[in-house]
Design a protein around this motif. Sequence first.
Motif, PDB file in Angstrom:
ATOM      1  N   ASN A   1      17.230  -9.820  -5.518  1.00  0.00           N
ATOM      2  CA  ASN A   1      16.350  -9.686  -4.358  1.00  0.00           C
ATOM      3  C   ASN A   1      16.483  -8.318  -3.708  1.00  0.00           C
ATOM      4  O   ASN A   1      15.491  -7.751  -3.227  1.00  0.00           O
TER       5      ASN A   1
ATOM      6  N   TYR B   1      14.441  -5.820  -5.648  1.00  0.00           N
ATOM      7  CA  TYR B   1      13.011  -5.962  -5.356  1.00  0.00           C
ATOM      8  C   TYR B   1      12.667  -5.530  -3.930  1.00  0.00           C
ATOM      9  O   TYR B   1      11.544  -5.087  -3.674  1.00  0.00           O
ATOM     10  N   ASN B   2      13.610  -5.652  -3.020  1.00  0.00           N
ATOM     11  CA  ASN B   2      13.360  -5.191  -1.649  1.00  0.00           C
ATOM     12  C   ASN B   2      13.119  -3.685  -1.613  1.00  0.00           C
ATOM     13  O   ASN B   2      12.307  -3.191  -0.821  1.00  0.00           O
ATOM     14  N   TYR B   3      13.843  -2.964  -2.451  1.00  0.00           N
ATOM     15  CA  TYR B   3      13.703  -1.511  -2.485  1.00  0.00           C
ATOM     16  C   TYR B   3      12.634  -1.053  -3.478  1.00  0.00           C
ATOM     17  O   TYR B   3      11.986  -0.020  -3.278  1.00  0.00           O
TER      18      TYR B   3
ATOM     19  N   PRO C   1       9.529  -2.852  -5.359  1.00  0.00           N
ATOM     20  CA  PRO C   1       8.699  -4.030  -5.643  1.00  0.00           C
ATOM     21  C   PRO C   1       8.248  -4.131  -7.101  1.00  0.00           C
ATOM     22  O   PRO C   1       7.999  -5.228  -7.598  1.00  0.00           O
ATOM     23  N   ALA C   2       8.144  -3.007  -7.785  1.00  0.00           N
ATOM     24  CA  ALA C   2       7.734  -2.996  -9.186  1.00  0.00           C
ATOM     25  C   ALA C   2       8.795  -2.285 -10.023  1.00  0.00           C
ATOM     26  O   ALA C   2       9.401  -1.302  -9.577  1.00  0.00           O
TER      27      ALA C   2
ATOM     28  N   GLU D   1       8.696   1.516 -10.485  1.00  0.00           N
ATOM     29  CA  GLU D   1       9.121   2.368  -9.382  1.00  0.00           C
ATOM     30  C   GLU D   1      10.590   2.748  -9.491  1.00  0.00           C
ATOM     31  O   GLU D   1      11.023   3.740  -8.905  1.00  0.00           O
TER      32      GLU D   1
END
Length: 213
Positions: free
Chosen positions: A47, A50-52, A54-55, A58
């Motif tokens: 998590n 994904y918080n930093y 999103p894809a 990236e």
Amino acid sequence: MAEGLRERKKRQTRQHISDVATGLFLRRGFDAVTIAEIAEAADVSVNTVYNYFPAKEELFLDRSRGVVDRLSRWVRGRRAGESAADAVLRELREAVEGVSPTVGLFDGYADFLNVITGAHTLRSRLWAIQQESLLDLEATMRQEADPADGDLLPSLVAGQLSWLHSTVLGWIGTEMVKRRSAAEVSREALVLLDEMEELLGERVLRYAVRTAE
């Protein structure tokens, strides 16, 4: 304004996750590495990753925000007497002559490009970044030149400057993949820039000249 402790920790965590992910991608390829593996290697939760980011793309192209508005920053920062094209040419020449990593002139760039070449999603994201940069530059040219409604020249000039930038960076990438030295590629890229400037028409070269204050 000084960076606060919370902001600094968030920035450091983001950079740590990105560095760990990049190392895994370079060793194993983009598609072979999962978010769960990145989280484990970075000692954070999925998590948190994904918080930093999103894809997944990236994580590898984590500096894309700075690339999207690069040409616009150069145009907005042009000096008195400089046109938009003058500013882009000057900034590119300075980066190339300075053997700057921002234009791909560093050892290891070949490995970075090979990861992109091997992943369809990264190639698609890179294309999208280029399109975002062009649209951003078109908007900037309209703000800086204040054209009449329906005038296509800002978009046409933006397209030429985007072509200039992407062609030079593309050529540098092609040569760096051959494992050539950054200094040697830099010297030849300066010659390429001179040749490309000669191809630009006078209307492009003199468009949006900044008047003296």
